[in-house]
Design an enzyme around this catalytic site. Sequence first.
Site, mmCIF file in Angstrom:
data_model
loop_
_atom_site.group_PDB
_atom_site.id
_atom_site.type_symbol
_atom_site.label_atom_id
_atom_site.label_comp_id
_atom_site.label_asym_id
_atom_site.label_seq_id
_atom_site.Cartn_x
_atom_site.Cartn_y
_atom_site.Cartn_z
ATOM 1 C CB CYS A 49 34.681 27.431 33.843
ATOM 2 S SG CYS A 49 33.475 28.161 34.952
ATOM 3 C CD GLU B 97 45.632 39.514 43.102
ATOM 4 O OE1 GLU B 97 44.603 39.117 42.548
ATOM 5 O OE2 GLU B 97 46.547 40.077 42.488
ATOM 6 C CE LYS C 124 49.342 41.113 42.262
ATOM 7 N NZ LYS C 124 49.031 41.675 40.969
ATOM 8 C CD1 TRP D 69 36.488 31.518 40.413
ATOM 9 C CD2 TRP D 69 34.815 32.569 39.388
ATOM 10 N NE1 TRP D 69 36.355 32.760 40.993
ATOM 11 C CE2 TRP D 69 35.331 33.429 40.383
ATOM 12 C CE3 TRP D 69 33.739 33.020 38.617
ATOM 13 C CZ2 TRP D 69 34.823 34.704 40.626
ATOM 14 C CZ3 TRP D 69 33.230 34.294 38.860
ATOM 15 C CH2 TRP D 69 33.778 35.119 39.856
ATOM 16 C CG HIS E 214 43.107 65.030 52.404
ATOM 17 N ND1 HIS E 214 42.848 66.326 52.781
ATOM 18 C CD2 HIS E 214 44.168 65.104 51.549
ATOM 19 C CE1 HIS E 214 43.682 67.153 52.175
ATOM 20 N NE2 HIS E 214 44.502 66.428 51.430
ATOM 21 C CG ASN F 231 34.341 29.240 30.401
ATOM 22 O OD1 ASN F 231 33.910 29.932 31.319
ATOM 23 N ND2 ASN F 231 35.526 29.428 29.859
ATOM 24 N N GLY F 232 30.905 30.213 30.802
ATOM 25 C CA GLY F 232 30.145 31.404 30.407
ATOM 26 C C GLY F 232 28.874 31.506 31.239
ATOM 27 C CE LYS G 260 47.056 35.019 35.079
ATOM 28 N NZ LYS G 260 47.771 35.991 35.928
ATOM 29 C CD GLU H 142 49.772 45.226 40.647
ATOM 30 O OE1 GLU H 142 48.560 45.474 40.590
ATOM 31 O OE2 GLU H 142 50.244 44.097 40.435
ATOM 32 N NE ARG I 226 40.054 29.139 31.282
ATOM 33 C CZ ARG I 226 40.158 30.101 30.382
ATOM 34 N NH1 ARG I 226 41.317 30.389 29.883
ATOM 35 N NH2 ARG I 226 39.100 30.764 29.968
HETATM 36 O O1 M6R Z 1 43.731 39.383 32.053
HETATM 37 P P1 M6R Z 1 43.535 40.797 32.513
HETATM 38 O O2 M6R Z 1 44.792 41.562 32.557
HETATM 39 O O3 M6R Z 1 42.492 41.525 31.721
HETATM 40 O O4 M6R Z 1 42.987 40.675 33.986
HETATM 41 C C1 M6R Z 1 42.568 41.799 34.700
HETATM 42 C C2 M6R Z 1 42.383 41.468 36.165
HETATM 43 O O5 M6R Z 1 41.394 40.498 36.316
HETATM 44 C C3 M6R Z 1 43.690 40.971 36.800
HETATM 45 O O6 M6R Z 1 44.723 41.884 36.648
HETATM 46 C C4 M6R Z 1 43.472 40.693 38.306
HETATM 47 O O7 M6R Z 1 43.229 41.871 38.980
HETATM 48 C C5 M6R Z 1 44.670 39.940 38.876
HETATM 49 N N1 M6R Z 1 44.210 38.959 39.822
HETATM 50 C C6 M6R Z 1 45.626 40.835 39.574
HETATM 51 O O8 M6R Z 1 46.687 40.155 40.140
#
Ligand code: M6R
Length: 607
Positions: A2, A487, A484, A73, A503, A99-100, A602, A480, A27
Site C-alpha cells: 500500500c 505477470e 515476465k 493492495w 521428462h 500499510n502493513g 510493486k 525470468e 505500490r
Molecule cells: O523488490 P524485490 O526485488 O525484492 O521484489 C521481488 C519480487 O516481488 C519481484 O521481483 C516480482 O517478482 C516482480 N513483479 C517481477 O517482475
Amino acid sequence: MCGIIGYCGPKPMAEVLLEGLKRMEYRGYDSAGIAVRTNAELSVIKRAGKIATLREAVPPELYGDCGIGHTRWATHGGVSDSNAHPHLDDSGKVAIVHNGIIENYTVLREKLSSEGVEFSSETDSEVIAHLVARLYDGDLTVTVQNTVQLLKGTYGIAVTHLDQPGLLVGARNGSPLVLGVGEHEMFLASDVTAIVGHTKQVIYLEDGEIVTISADEYRTTDLHDRSIDKHIQIINWELEEIEKGEYRHFMEKEIFEQPDSILRAMQGRLDHEYATGHLGGLNMTKKELLDLERVKIIAAGTSYYAGLVASYLIESIARIPCTVELAAEVRYRNPIVERNSIYFAVSQSGETADTLYAMRELQRKGARVLGICNVVGASIPRESDGGVYIHSGPEIAVASTKAFTSQLTALYIFTLLIARMRHMSYEQGTEFIQALEQIPEQVAAVLGGAPKTAELARTYHKARNFLFLGRGINYPVALEGALKLKEISYIHAEGYSAAEVKHGPIALIGPETPSLFLVPDDTLREKVISNMKEVKARNGQVIAVCAEGDDEVAALADHVIRVPRVHELMYPFVMTIPLQLFAYYTALELGRDVDQPRNLAKSVTVE
Ligand code: M6R
C-alpha cells in the site's frame, strides 16, 4: 504494497494528496482514498478502483490544513469502498491510513466491539482508528505512541484528528515511512516518489519511531516520547526519472533505459589496472573475501532469478559453492549459518518482507548479510552488513526489468572480485572486464530489434500456454522470461531447463503451446538444438533466440530473434532483453494494464 501520503502545508490539499497517490499507485492499486481536515470536519472520500476513479469523486475545492491518503493492495477484506483507507473512528474525529498487517487485530476488534464500537470495514487497519479515539487525551503524539504499543505486526501509519488543526502523526514498524521536509510544508510518505516533486530533503524513520508534523515543524520521538535527532538526507532523483516521458508505459521506458542503467551499475567498479572488481560497500577485508567458502543468495521473484544466474557464474569462475534460495522459505526452516559464508539479500525495492525477514533471521544467527538493492535508504540496505546499490534509477513498472540486468551487473562484478583472488588470471580478468564493458552497447543493439519482437508478439499473443527453455547460465533467464510473460499478459507460461522438457512437459507440446528456446553459441548449444528438434518433431512451434549468424538454429526454428555474439558468460544480459520485449508487446496486443497488472503490487511488504 500500500502507499501512504500525508501533507501539512498551504498547497491545495486534495491535489497534493492525489498527485502523491498517483505516483505511488504502483505500490497497490485496488482502491484509494483521502481524508482532509477542515475546521468543521474530516472529509473522507474513498473508492474501489484506481486513483483516476477517486479523483473523479473528489471536489476540486477540497481544501484543508492537513490531510492523509492511501492506495491499497487488499490483504484483510475484499476490494470495496468501505475497506479502502482512510478509516475513521465512530465519532468521525480520527482518520488513519495504514500499510502493513496488524496480526492481533481479531483480539483488538473483539475487545472494541464488546465495548460498543461499531466497525464499518472488514480490515485489520480500522482498529487503529478506534484505539486512537479511545486513548486520545489531547496530545495526538502521545496517543499514537500509546496506541502502537498495543499493536502486534507491521505498520506504517499516518493519523489525523479533527481537534488537532494542521497536525499529523506518523509511526513505523516494519513498513517504510519517510518524512519530507519542505519550505513551510511537510510530508509523510511510504515512498519518496510521492514527494520528490515537492522536496528532496527526507528523513527515513526507523522501526519504533514516531513523527509529528505541522507545516513548519517536525519532531521525531521513540515510543516513550523521548526526542530522537534524525539526519536529513538529500534524494538525488530527478522528477523526469519518475515520469514516462515519451514512452507509453514505464515498463517500456525501463526496458529501453538498460544500456544506461547497466553502465551506471558498473561505473567506478571495474579496476582495469588489476583486472578486478571494486565494491567498497561490501565492508569486507581482503582476508575475509579470501576466506570465503560459501556464497548464499536469498531473494524473491525476478531478484531470485538474478541470484540463480549469479550462482552459475560464481561456481564456474570463482569456484566457490553458491546456493540460491527463495527468501520466503529461508526464515521458517531454521537455516544453518556456516562459518566463512556470506549471504546476499537481492531486492530491487529493498522492502520485500519475505527477503527482509529472512535476512533478519539469518543475522540473528550470526550471518553476514549483504544487500544488493536499488532503492537507497530502504530497509534491506539499511539493515544489511554492507552491500551494493545497483543505481538503476526508480523502477516504477510492477514488472521488474532494468533492476534485473543491474543486479546481474553487480553480482558479475562481485564474482570477478572473488574469482581474481582465486583461480582467475590477470588475462582472464581483463577479458571478463572487456566483455562486461561491451554489454551496454550490445543491449542497445538488441533493443534496436524491438520491432521484430513486436511482430512476433502479434503472431503469438493468442497462445494460452508458453514454454521458455534454456540451459546452464541461461536457464534462469528462461524462468525470468516466463515470469515476465505471465505477470503482465496473464498467459500461462513455464520456464524449464530445455533438457527437462522430455521428462514431462513435452506432453504439453502441440501446435497450441509454443516454445521459446534460448540458444546461445555456448558449450550447451548442441544439446539445446537436440531439445529443439524433439519439440519440432511433435509439431511444436519454436521461437529461437540465438546468436547472430547461427543459421543452423534459424533453419530449425519457426521464428528467430538474433542477439549479438558475446562472451559465453554474458549471454544472460542479451538473452533477457528480447524476453522482456516479448512480454511487453504481448501484453500490449492483449490490451493489458502493462504497468499495473492485475492482483500485483510493486513492493510486497507483507509475508
Ligand atoms: O523488490 P524485490 O526485488 O525484492 O521484489 C521481488 C519480487 O516481488 C519481484 O521481483 C516480482 O517478482 C516482480 N513483479 C517481477 O517482475
